[in-house]
Design an enzyme around this catalytic site. Structure first.
Site, short mmCIF file in Angstrom:
data_model
loop_
_atom_site.label_atom_id
_atom_site.label_comp_id
_atom_site.label_asym_id
_atom_site.label_seq_id
_atom_site.Cartn_x
_atom_site.Cartn_y
_atom_site.Cartn_z
N TRP A 122 1.09 -1.19 0.15
CA TRP A 122 -0.03 0.10 -0.11
C TRP A 122 0.83 1.11 -0.08
CZ3 TRP A 122 -4.54 -0.15 -1.50
CH2 TRP A 122 -5.50 -1.46 -1.54
N GLU A 123 2.17 1.17 0.41
CA GLU A 123 2.85 2.50 0.42
C GLU A 123 3.60 2.45 -1.37
OE1 GLU A 123 3.55 4.52 2.53
OE2 GLU A 123 2.56 3.70 4.09
#
Length: 270
Positions: A122-123
């Site tokens: 998700w980063e």
């Protein structure tokens, strides 16, 4: 009348003791809480003086995680206020952390592989330093630069996905540590639950986690699965607007949080 006069005098005296400092940014937002995900209440122009009533920790901005509460009742990143130092210059806001800090330090210092992979997913991967969606300089898998050009990073740019994962592994323990510091020893979390909450902490910052309803409810002894399911979805704002990426990330964190595991991770690591 005498008591009333004394009350006015005390209020005026307290105001006079609050030091004022100039704003260094062109237009600096003052938010409802100590972090970039909080709503903007007002803004200050460059050179404008602000009175700081107290300071607290929050989202790190250019390596400084201190936020100043102004006399207007909102919070501005200390990075944009010329106090002369990168440390506290007045009292901390709020005092107690609300019943947390009960960990003996025997919790799992490193989260499981599922948690590391979730954060990385998700980063997103960034090989060389560049601004994230809200303008903060990042590199690797969500490493927020502490110095100009991310000079503190010991790995050579451009990063490979391998060195980026190593950098992420270096970063994550401090977020697990601050999370554990806010939870009391009555809270019981397995490795998936601790990993999911570390992902959330990494995303929103230790200051926001410290003052969150999620932590308060866990410390009161409420069901972890219920608390996570109800509280994590609320954390979908960035830069003052809802972001679909954060909505999806919270869903992934809840899924991991509710994945059964027999391995205890907090308050003791098995």
């Amino acid at each position: 009348m005498k008591l009333f006069s004394l009350a006015i005098f005390a209020a005026l005296s307290a105001t006079s003791f609050a030091k004022s400092y100039p704003v260094t940014g062109n237009t600096v937002s003052c938010r409802s809480g100590p972090g970039t995900s909080y709503s903007v209440k007002k803004s200050y122009k460059k050179g404008q003086s602000v009175s700081i009533s107290c300071q607290t920790s929050g989202t790190s901005v250019s390596g400084n995680n201190i936020w100043d509460k102004t006399s207007d009742g909102c919070y501005v990143a200390d990075h944009y206020v010329k106090t002369g130092v990168n440390s506290y210059v007045t009292t901390k806001c709020g005092g107690s952390s609300g019943g947390g800090g009960g960990s003996s330090g025997s919790y799992c210092k490193k989260i499981n592989t599922a948690g590391v992979n979730l954060v990385a997913q998700w980063e997103g991967f960034v090989a060389s330093p560049k601004p994230d969606p809200i303008g903060l300089p990042t590199v690797g898998y969500g490493h927020l630069c502490q110095k100009k050009g991310c000079a503190e990073v010991k790995y050579k740019f451009p990063l490979s996905k391998t060195t980026a994962k190593q950098l992420l592994s270096d970063d994550l323990p401090k977020y697990t540590k601050c999370l554990a510091g806010y939870l009391n020893s009555k809270v019981k979390l397995n490795d998936n639950q601790l990993a999911a909450l570390t992902s959330w902490t990494f995303n929103v910052g230790c200051g926001n986690v410290k003052t969150s309803t999620l932590v308060k409810r866990l410390n009161k002894g409420e069901s972890p699965n219920t608390v996570a399911g109800q509280e994590l979805p609320k954390w979908r704002m960035a830069g003052g607007r809802a972001m679909q990426g954060l909505v999806n990330r919270r869903k992934a964190e809840i899924k991991l949080f509710k994945t059964a595991s027999s391995k205890q991770a907090y308050p003791k690591c098995q």
